[in-house]
Design a protein around this motif. Structure first.
Motif, PDB file in Angstrom:
ATOM      1  N   PRO A 100       7.677   4.557   1.599  1.00 22.21           N
ATOM      2  CA  PRO A 100       7.743   4.356   0.154  1.00 22.21           C
ATOM      3  C   PRO A 100       8.098   2.915  -0.218  1.00 22.21           C
ATOM      4  O   PRO A 100       7.574   2.355  -1.181  1.00 22.21           O
ATOM      5  CB  PRO A 100       8.852   5.326  -0.305  1.00 22.21           C
ATOM      6  N   LEU A 101       8.965   2.315   0.588  1.00 19.00           N
ATOM      7  CA  LEU A 101       9.393   0.956   0.320  1.00 19.00           C
ATOM      8  C   LEU A 101       8.235  -0.040   0.455  1.00 19.00           C
ATOM      9  O   LEU A 101       8.034  -0.925  -0.389  1.00 19.00           O
ATOM     10  CB  LEU A 101      10.491   0.633   1.340  1.00 19.00           C
ATOM     11  N   GLY A 102       7.451   0.142   1.508  1.00 16.51           N
ATOM     12  CA  GLY A 102       6.293  -0.730   1.737  1.00 16.51           C
ATOM     13  C   GLY A 102       5.232  -0.555   0.660  1.00 16.51           C
ATOM     14  O   GLY A 102       4.615  -1.531   0.218  1.00 16.51           O
ATOM     15  N   ASP A 103       5.029   0.693   0.220  1.00 18.04           N
ATOM     16  CA  ASP A 103       4.079   0.938  -0.879  1.00 18.04           C
ATOM     17  C   ASP A 103       4.546   0.227  -2.140  1.00 18.04           C
ATOM     18  O   ASP A 103       3.748  -0.342  -2.883  1.00 18.04           O
ATOM     19  CB  ASP A 103       3.956   2.448  -1.166  1.00 18.04           C
ATOM     20  N   TRP A 104       5.861   0.291  -2.375  1.00 22.59           N
ATOM     21  CA  TRP A 104       6.415  -0.384  -3.552  1.00 22.59           C
ATOM     22  C   TRP A 104       6.169  -1.886  -3.466  1.00 22.59           C
ATOM     23  O   TRP A 104       5.788  -2.525  -4.454  1.00 22.59           O
ATOM     24  CB  TRP A 104       7.919  -0.093  -3.694  1.00 22.59           C
TER      25      TRP A 104
ATOM     26  N   ALA B  85      -4.698   1.545   4.831  1.00 25.31           N
ATOM     27  CA  ALA B  85      -5.754   0.682   4.269  1.00 25.31           C
ATOM     28  C   ALA B  85      -6.219   1.208   2.910  1.00 25.31           C
ATOM     29  O   ALA B  85      -6.357   0.442   1.950  1.00 25.31           O
ATOM     30  CB  ALA B  85      -6.923   0.570   5.240  1.00 25.31           C
ATOM     31  N   ASP B  86      -6.436   2.525   2.818  1.00 31.40           N
ATOM     32  CA  ASP B  86      -6.878   3.122   1.544  1.00 31.40           C
ATOM     33  C   ASP B  86      -5.866   2.858   0.435  1.00 31.40           C
ATOM     34  O   ASP B  86      -6.228   2.542  -0.695  1.00 31.40           O
ATOM     35  CB  ASP B  86      -7.068   4.641   1.695  1.00 31.40           C
ATOM     36  N   THR B  87      -4.582   3.014   0.779  1.00 31.26           N
ATOM     37  CA  THR B  87      -3.522   2.795  -0.214  1.00 31.26           C
ATOM     38  C   THR B  87      -3.547   1.361  -0.741  1.00 31.26           C
ATOM     39  O   THR B  87      -3.467   1.127  -1.947  1.00 31.26           O
ATOM     40  CB  THR B  87      -2.132   3.076   0.409  1.00 31.26           C
ATOM     41  N   VAL B  88      -3.667   0.403   0.176  1.00 29.05           N
ATOM     42  CA  VAL B  88      -3.665  -1.012  -0.238  1.00 29.05           C
ATOM     43  C   VAL B  88      -4.871  -1.311  -1.122  1.00 29.05           C
ATOM     44  O   VAL B  88      -4.743  -1.932  -2.186  1.00 29.05           O
ATOM     45  CB  VAL B  88      -3.650  -1.944   1.000  1.00 29.05           C
ATOM     46  N   ILE B  89      -6.038  -0.828  -0.715  1.00 24.56           N
ATOM     47  CA  ILE B  89      -7.262  -1.101  -1.480  1.00 24.56           C
ATOM     48  C   ILE B  89      -7.168  -0.461  -2.874  1.00 24.56           C
ATOM     49  O   ILE B  89      -7.508  -1.088  -3.883  1.00 24.56           O
ATOM     50  CB  ILE B  89      -8.509  -0.628  -0.701  1.00 24.56           C
TER      51      ILE B  89
ATOM     52  N   GLU C 171      -7.213  -2.318  -6.610  1.00 25.35           N
ATOM     53  CA  GLU C 171      -8.152  -1.899  -7.660  1.00 25.35           C
ATOM     54  C   GLU C 171      -7.416  -1.554  -8.950  1.00 25.35           C
ATOM     55  O   GLU C 171      -7.821  -1.936 -10.038  1.00 25.35           O
ATOM     56  CB  GLU C 171      -8.984  -0.700  -7.189  1.00 25.35           C
ATOM     57  N   ARG C 172      -6.297  -0.826  -8.782  1.00 28.31           N
ATOM     58  CA  ARG C 172      -5.528  -0.421  -9.955  1.00 28.31           C
ATOM     59  C   ARG C 172      -5.061  -1.628 -10.763  1.00 28.31           C
ATOM     60  O   ARG C 172      -5.026  -1.605 -11.980  1.00 28.31           O
ATOM     61  CB  ARG C 172      -4.326   0.415  -9.500  1.00 28.31           C
TER      62      ARG C 172
END
Ligand code: C2E
Ligand code: MG
Ligand code: MG
Ligand code: MG
Length: 282
Positions: A87-91, A129-133, A137-138
């Motif tokens: 979660p931290l890295g996604d943030w 990879a999907d999360t970063v892309i 986009e968002r």
């Protein structure tokens, strides 16, 4: 007597271990809530070209807990071990994109590149990879403006999955930098086979180039190898003008360090950009 000695040794050792384990658990608990309590922040450290112009910045995570700044060296390892790094890295990626979207709108700042640190455990999660892309986009960020800093530890195991993930991100337009280059245990083979764009020479080598002959040789060799492989190089931890001059003479064209600027809150970085603008990456 031996038995007594043994018992004493045990009595001496256990409380210390106990205390360390408790401190570690408390830190983990607090980190768990740091996200929802908005205690995390990205600070930005500018990156400069040889003419002294800013072309990008590295995002460095900061944790403000009860008024104190906890350095990443203290909590990133805990985050990695506990799985909180997900979660931290996604943030971090989301927040970096949010800042990038804002900063790119400033006059003369459209080409700004932001580098984020991605830990090995975070990178090797399925769907990274999907999360970063999706995040790019968002926020409507051109993918070429986000750079991922990974370390050599990523190339020690399971090269297959890593390679697929890197290729997916690279095909989408993201750039990869090897952080702390020269301090890990991996082979150089990955520089040929993987989608690597640039190297970041570790500050432990940069720091010594003036007094230490072997540091100077390592830096020079890294620059010439990178040139032959068509990789760009950034020197981190540049603290003095002597060091900068040495690096320029060796052909280095990208710099980061206290000589140029420390990591600062995004609002302060924004102010800097308002007066300086950014140059395209060298
Ligand atoms: P790093 O990615 O190699 O970052 C460079 C570190 O050197 C940063 O420390 C930076 O503040 C410091 N530095 C910059 N210029 C100079 C200089 O001229 N001299 C010296 N002595 N130091 C300089 P920081 O911010 O404490 O970060 C430490 C490490 O924590 C980073 O090393 C990185 O590995 C990790 N980290 C930071 N943010 C994140 C993040 O968002 N995610 C992950 N996974 N790791 C992070
Ligand atoms: Mg880094
Ligand atoms: Mg580094
Ligand atoms: Mg480092």
């Amino acid at each position: 007597q031996a038995k007594d000695g043994g018992r004493n040794a045990v009595r001496f050792f256990v409380p210390e271990m106990q205390a360390a384990i408790e401190a570690r658990l408390i830190l983990e608990q607090q980190l768990r809530y740091a996200l929802e309590r908005n205690e995390l922040e990205l600070h930005l450290q500018p990156q400069f070209d040889a003419r002294g112009a800013v072309f990008g910045a590295e995002a460095l995570l900061r944790w403000r807990r009860d008024g104190d700044w906890i350095p990443p060296s203290e909590f990133i390892p805990v985050a990695e071990e506990s799985g909180l790094i997900y979660p931290l890295g996604d943030w971090v990626v989301d927040e970096a994109c949010r800042l990038l979207a804002d900063l790119c709108k400033l006059p003369g700042c459209a080409s700004l590149v932001l580098a984020v640190n991605v830990s090995t455990r975070q990178f090797t999660r399925v769907g990274f990879a999907d999360t970063v892309i999706a995040t790019l986009e968002r926020h409507r960020i051109p993918t070429g403006q986000l750079e991922l800093e990974v370390t050599e530890s990523l190339f020690i195991n399971e090269l297959g999955t890593t390679q697929d993930c890197m290729e997916q991100l690279h095909a989408a337009g993201l750039r990869f930098t090897i952080d702390d280059f020269g301090t890990g245990y991996s082979s150089l083979r990955y520089l040929q086979t993987l989608a690597v764009d640039s190297l970041k020479i570790d500050k432990s080598f940069v720091r010594g180039v003036i007094e230490n002959h072997s540091d100077a040789s390592i830096v020079r060799a890294t620059l010439s190898m990178a040139q032959a492989l068509k990789l760009t190089v950034l020197a981190e931890g540049v603290e003095s003008e002597d060091i900068r001059e040495f690096l320029v003479a060796c052909g280095c064209r990208r710099f980061q360090g206290y000589l140029f600027g420390r990591p600062v809150p995004a609002s302060a970085f924004r102010q800097q950009l308002l007066s300086s603008g950014v140059s395209p990456p060298p």
